[in-house]
Enzyme design. Structure first.
Site, PDB file in Angstrom:
ATOM      1  N   CYS A 124       0.933  -1.275   0.110  1.00 21.10           N
ATOM      2  CA  CYS A 124       0.130  -0.088  -0.080  1.00 21.10           C
ATOM      3  C   CYS A 124       0.912   1.170   0.131  1.00 21.10           C
ATOM      4  O   CYS A 124       1.277   1.852   1.212  1.00 21.10           O
ATOM      5  CB  CYS A 124      -0.839   0.159   1.074  1.00 21.10           C
ATOM      6  N   ALA A 130      -0.379  10.910  -5.114  1.00 19.59           N
ATOM      7  CA  ALA A 130       1.036  10.323  -4.940  1.00 19.59           C
ATOM      8  C   ALA A 130       1.129   9.142  -5.748  1.00 19.59           C
ATOM      9  O   ALA A 130       1.235   8.000  -5.355  1.00 19.59           O
ATOM     10  CB  ALA A 130       1.181  10.196  -3.432  1.00 19.59           C
ATOM     11  N   THR A 313      18.930  -1.441  -9.161  1.00 25.72           N
ATOM     12  CA  THR A 313      18.046  -0.281  -9.333  1.00 25.72           C
ATOM     13  C   THR A 313      17.920  -0.145 -10.842  1.00 25.72           C
ATOM     14  O   THR A 313      17.076   0.128 -11.463  1.00 25.72           O
ATOM     15  CB  THR A 313      18.662   0.991  -8.510  1.00 25.72           C
ATOM     16  N   PHE A 338      -3.140 -11.250 -36.793  1.00 28.39           N
ATOM     17  CA  PHE A 338      -4.669 -11.827 -36.759  1.00 28.39           C
ATOM     18  C   PHE A 338      -5.467 -11.052 -37.696  1.00 28.39           C
ATOM     19  O   PHE A 338      -6.463 -11.564 -37.843  1.00 28.39           O
ATOM     20  CB  PHE A 338      -5.106 -12.090 -35.411  1.00 28.39           C
ATOM     21  N   GLU A 363       3.907  -0.586 -10.905  1.00 28.65           N
ATOM     22  CA  GLU A 363       5.306  -0.474 -10.480  1.00 28.65           C
ATOM     23  C   GLU A 363       6.346   0.265 -10.849  1.00 28.65           C
ATOM     24  O   GLU A 363       7.523   0.457 -11.096  1.00 28.65           O
ATOM     25  CB  GLU A 363       5.820  -1.904 -10.483  1.00 28.65           C
TER      26      GLU A 363
HETATM   27  N1  CAA Z   1      16.795   1.810  -3.007  1.00 26.20           N
HETATM   28  C1  CAA Z   1      16.858   2.435  -1.559  1.00 26.20           C
HETATM   29  N2  CAA Z   1      16.818   3.694  -1.622  1.00 26.20           N
HETATM   30  C2  CAA Z   1      16.595   4.717  -2.515  1.00 26.20           C
HETATM   31  C3  CAA Z   1      16.306   4.027  -3.928  1.00 26.20           C
HETATM   32  C4  CAA Z   1      16.494   2.675  -4.072  1.00 26.20           C
HETATM   33  N3  CAA Z   1      16.419   2.176  -5.369  1.00 26.20           N
HETATM   34  N4  CAA Z   1      16.100   5.054  -4.556  1.00 26.20           N
HETATM   35  C5  CAA Z   1      16.293   6.058  -3.889  1.00 26.20           C
HETATM   36  N5  CAA Z   1      16.368   5.730  -2.724  1.00 26.20           N
HETATM   37  C6  CAA Z   1      16.496   6.658  -1.358  1.00 26.20           C
HETATM   38  C7  CAA Z   1      17.561   8.000  -1.841  1.00 26.20           C
HETATM   39  O1  CAA Z   1      18.593   7.693  -1.538  1.00 26.20           O
HETATM   40  C8  CAA Z   1      16.648   9.091  -1.013  1.00 26.20           C
HETATM   41  O2  CAA Z   1      16.940   8.770   0.443  1.00 26.20           O
HETATM   42  P1  CAA Z   1      17.466  10.033   1.507  1.00 26.20           P
HETATM   43  O3  CAA Z   1      16.339  10.270   1.917  1.00 26.20           O
HETATM   44  O4  CAA Z   1      18.410   9.291   2.403  1.00 26.20           O
HETATM   45  O5  CAA Z   1      18.022  10.936   0.657  1.00 26.20           O
HETATM   46  C9  CAA Z   1      15.410   8.639  -0.795  1.00 26.20           C
HETATM   47  O6  CAA Z   1      15.272   7.288  -1.058  1.00 26.20           O
HETATM   48  C10 CAA Z   1      14.479   9.453  -1.905  1.00 26.20           C
HETATM   49  O7  CAA Z   1      14.869   9.221  -3.092  1.00 26.20           O
HETATM   50  P2  CAA Z   1      14.730  10.430  -4.447  1.00 26.20           P
HETATM   51  O8  CAA Z   1      14.945  11.725  -3.838  1.00 26.20           O
HETATM   52  O9  CAA Z   1      15.556   9.761  -5.552  1.00 26.20           O
HETATM   53  O10 CAA Z   1      13.139  10.088  -4.535  1.00 26.20           O
HETATM   54  P3  CAA Z   1      12.324  11.163  -5.651  1.00 26.20           P
HETATM   55  O11 CAA Z   1      11.075  11.497  -4.650  1.00 26.20           O
HETATM   56  O12 CAA Z   1      13.025  11.864  -6.435  1.00 26.20           O
HETATM   57  O13 CAA Z   1      11.539   9.786  -6.202  1.00 26.20           O
HETATM   58  C11 CAA Z   1      11.226   7.949  -7.899  1.00 26.20           C
HETATM   59  C12 CAA Z   1      12.248   8.882  -6.819  1.00 26.20           C
HETATM   60  C13 CAA Z   1      12.146   6.853  -8.612  1.00 26.20           C
HETATM   61  C14 CAA Z   1      10.532   9.129  -9.018  1.00 26.20           C
HETATM   62  C15 CAA Z   1      10.049   7.165  -7.039  1.00 26.20           C
HETATM   63  O14 CAA Z   1       9.009   8.005  -6.441  1.00 26.20           O
HETATM   64  C16 CAA Z   1       9.390   6.072  -7.756  1.00 26.20           C
HETATM   65  O15 CAA Z   1       9.701   5.277  -8.105  1.00 26.20           O
HETATM   66  N6  CAA Z   1       8.200   6.595  -8.211  1.00 26.20           N
HETATM   67  C17 CAA Z   1       7.421   5.577  -8.870  1.00 26.20           C
HETATM   68  C18 CAA Z   1       6.465   4.961  -7.860  1.00 26.20           C
HETATM   69  C19 CAA Z   1       6.093   3.493  -8.133  1.00 26.20           C
HETATM   70  O16 CAA Z   1       6.918   2.579  -8.701  1.00 26.20           O
HETATM   71  N7  CAA Z   1       4.885   2.959  -7.743  1.00 26.20           N
HETATM   72  C20 CAA Z   1       4.625   1.867  -7.768  1.00 26.20           C
HETATM   73  C21 CAA Z   1       3.376   1.407  -6.780  1.00 26.20           C
HETATM   74  S1  CAA Z   1       3.290  -0.408  -6.510  1.00 26.20           S
HETATM   75  C22 CAA Z   1       2.543  -1.269  -7.803  1.00 26.20           C
HETATM   76  O17 CAA Z   1       2.142  -0.392  -8.742  1.00 26.20           O
HETATM   77  C23 CAA Z   1       2.304  -2.465  -7.462  1.00 26.20           C
HETATM   78  C24 CAA Z   1       1.183  -3.130  -7.881  1.00 26.20           C
HETATM   79  O18 CAA Z   1      -0.115  -2.662  -7.451  1.00 26.20           O
HETATM   80  C25 CAA Z   1       1.158  -4.279  -8.860  1.00 26.20           C
END
Ligand code: CAA
Length: 379
Positions: A124, A130, A313, A338, A363
Site C-alpha cells: 500500500c 502520489a 536499481t 490476426f 510498479e
Molecule cells: N533503493 C533504496 N533507496 C533509494 C532508492 C533505491 N532504489 N532510490 C532512492 N532511494 C533513496 C534515496 O537515496 C533517498 O534517500 P535519502 O532520503 O536518504 O536522501 C530517498 O530514497 C528518496 O530518493 P529520491 O530523492 O531519488 O526520490 P524521488 O522523490 O526523487 O523519487 C522516484 C524517486 C524514482 C521517482 C520514485 O518516486 C518512484 O519510483 N516513483 C514511482 C512509484 C512506483 O513505482 N509506484 C508503484 C506502486 S506499487 C505497484 O504498482 C504494485 C502493484 O500494485 C502491482
C-alpha cells in the site's frame, strides 16, 4: 563465466510453473477476464504447486528461491494470464519489506502466518495524488501511546479487498515530508480499513484492484519496519526487486502473443499461401522474436545481479521498461497479424494487448523507469 543453459533445478521449476499455468490458469483466463474476478482458490492451487511466496526464505514458510527462479516462474504464469498471475506474484512485493527490513521477531510474527495457507498480501504505497511522485503521500500514521493511528486513502491496491496482511507506507512525522514516511505492517482485519472503490480495468481484469480508506486504524508501534522516517527508501528498494518480476511477467505476455502469431501466420491462408510467406509478416515475427529474447536476457540479468547481492536499481528498471514496452509492441503486432479476427474476443490476442498496457504503468510507469535509469547514469 557466462552460461545461458538452465540447471536441472531451474528446468524442474520451469516445467512445474508451465504445467500449472497451462492447466490451471490458461483454460479459465478468458472467463475471469470477462467476469473481472479473481478465480476462487487460485492462490491455494499455486501454493500447493510451490509457486506462492517463492522468494520468502524457507524458515518463514516460503520456497527460498532466488530472483532467477522467481523470474522463470513469473514468465510461465504471465504467458497464461498476467491478470490471474498478479494475485499470486504481488505477495512477493508486499512481503519483501518484512523480509528485508523486519527484525527476526517481526519475520516470525508476520511472515510465518502470511505464508500459511495461501493468504494474500498487499503493498500500500500509491495514493490519488502520489502516484509517480510516490514520496508526496498524505496518509498519516501518527504515534499515540504505544500505537500508530493510520488515516488516509490508498488507491490501485492489488489484492486490496482480499489481503490478510498489508505493508502500508504513511507519514509518522508529517513535518519531515518524504523523510517522515515509515513502513508499517497492518493486519487487514484491523478495524477502520474500508474498501471504498473497486476498479473496473481495461486489462488484467482477473485481479483485484481497489481503493482503501484507513479511518483511525490502530496498530502497535512494534509493527514499524526498519527505522522511522526510512519508509520511502524501503519502498524503493522493494520496487527494485518487484520491477524485475514485472519484467518477467511481461516476457511471458510477449512470448504468448508471439507464439499465437506464429501459429496463426502458418495456418492462415490468403492469396493461396500461408500469410507467413509474406515478408511483411515474417519480418514482423522476426522483430517480435528478437525483442522477446532481448527482454528475457535483460530480465535474467537483473535477477542474476539481485541473486549475487548487487544493487539492481538500474538493471531492474531497464528490464521492466524494455520488457513491458516489448509486451505492448509484440501484443499489438500479434493483433495486427490476426487482422480483424485479432480484434475480436473469440481469439486470445486482444486480451494480451489489453493486459500488456498495465505492465507499462504499474510498479512505476516506464517514464519513471527511464528517470531512474538516467539518474543512475549520472551517478
Ligand atoms: N533503493 C533504496 N533507496 C533509494 C532508492 C533505491 N532504489 N532510490 C532512492 N532511494 C533513496 C534515496 O537515496 C533517498 O534517500 P535519502 O532520503 O536518504 O536522501 C530517498 O530514497 C528518496 O530518493 P529520491 O530523492 O531519488 O526520490 P524521488 O522523490 O526523487 O523519487 C522516484 C524517486 C524514482 C521517482 C520514485 O518516486 C518512484 O519510483 N516513483 C514511482 C512509484 C512506483 O513505482 N509506484 C508503484 C506502486 S506499487 C505497484 O504498482 C504494485 C502493484 O500494485 C502491482
Amino acid at each position: 563465466m557466462i552460461d545461458f543453459s538452465l540447471s536441472e533445478d531451474l528446468l524442474e521449476i520451469q516445467a512445474r510453473a508451465r504445467k500449472f499455468a497451462q492447466e490451471e490458469i490458461l483454460p479459465i483466463a478468458a472467463e475471469y477476464d470477462r467476469k473481472a474476478e479473481v478465480p476462487p482458490g487460485i492462490a491455494d492451487k499455486a501454493k500447493a504447486a510451490g509457486l506462492m511466496n517463492v522468494t520468502i526464505p524457507k524458515q518463514y514458510g516460503g520456497m527460498g528461491y532466488g530472483a532467477l527462479e522467481s523470474a522463470i516462474i513469473a514468465e510461465e504464469l504471465g504467458a497464461a494470464c498476467s491478470g490471474i498471475s498478479i494475485t499470486i506474484l504481488v505477495n512477493g512485493l508486499a512481503l519483501t519489506p518484512i523480509q528485508l527490513f523486519g527484525t527476526e521477531e517481526q519475520k516470525r510474527k508476520f511472515l510465518c502466518p502470511a505464508t500459511e495457507g495461501a493468504k494474500l498480501a498487499s503493498f500500500c504505497l500509491t495514493e490519488r495524488d502520489a502516484g509517480s511522485d510516490a514520496s508526496s503521500l498524505k496518509t498519516t500514521a501518527l504515534p499515540d501511546g504505544d500505537d500508530f493511528v493510520i488515516n488516509g486513502q490508498k488507491c490501485f491496491i492489488t489484492s486490496g479487498s482480499m489481503a490478510e496482511v498489508m505493508t502500508v507506507f504513511a507519514l509518522t512525522d508529517p513535518s519531515r515530508g518524504p523523510r517522515g514516511v515509515s513502513a508499517i505492517v497492518v493486519p487487514a482485519d484491523t478495524p477502520g480499513i474500508h474498501v471504498t472503490k473497486i476498479e473496473d480495468k481495461m486489462g488484467q481484469r482477473a485481479s483485484d484492484t481497489v481503493e482503501l480508506t484507513f479511518e483511525d486504524v490502530r496498530v502497535p508501534q512494534e509493527n514499524l519496519l526498519g527505522k522511522p522516517g526510512r519508509g520511502f527508501p524501503i519502498a524503493l528498494q522493494t520496487l527494485d526487486f518487484g520491477r524485475s518480476g514485472v519484467a518477467a511477467l511481461s516476457v511471458g505476455v510477449a512470448r504468448a502473443a508471439l507464439e499465437y502469431a506464429i501459429a496463426r501466420a502458418k495456418e492462415r491462408h490468403q492469396f493461396g499461401a500461408p500469410i507467413l510467406a509474406n515478408q511483411g509478416i515474417s519480418f514482423m515475427l522476426a522483430d517480435m522474436a528478437t525483442k522477446v529474447e532481448a527482454a528475457r536476457l535483460l530480465t535474467w540479468q537483473a535477477a542474476w545481479f539481485a541473486d549475487h547481492g548487487q544493487k539492481v536499481t538500474d538493471k531492474s528498471a531497464m528490464a521492466k521498461c524494455y520488457a513491458s514496452d516489448t509486451a505492448m509492441e509484440v501484443t499489438t503486432d500479434a493483433v495486427q497479424i490476426f487482422g480483424g479476427y485479432g480484434y475480436m474476443k473469440d481469439y486470445p490476442v486482444e486480451k494480451l494487448m489489453r493486459d500488456a498496457k498495465l505492465l507499462q504503468i504499474y510498479e512505476g510507469t516506464n517514464q519513471i523507469q527511464r528517470m531512474v535509469i538516467a539518474r543512475q547514469l549520472g551517478k
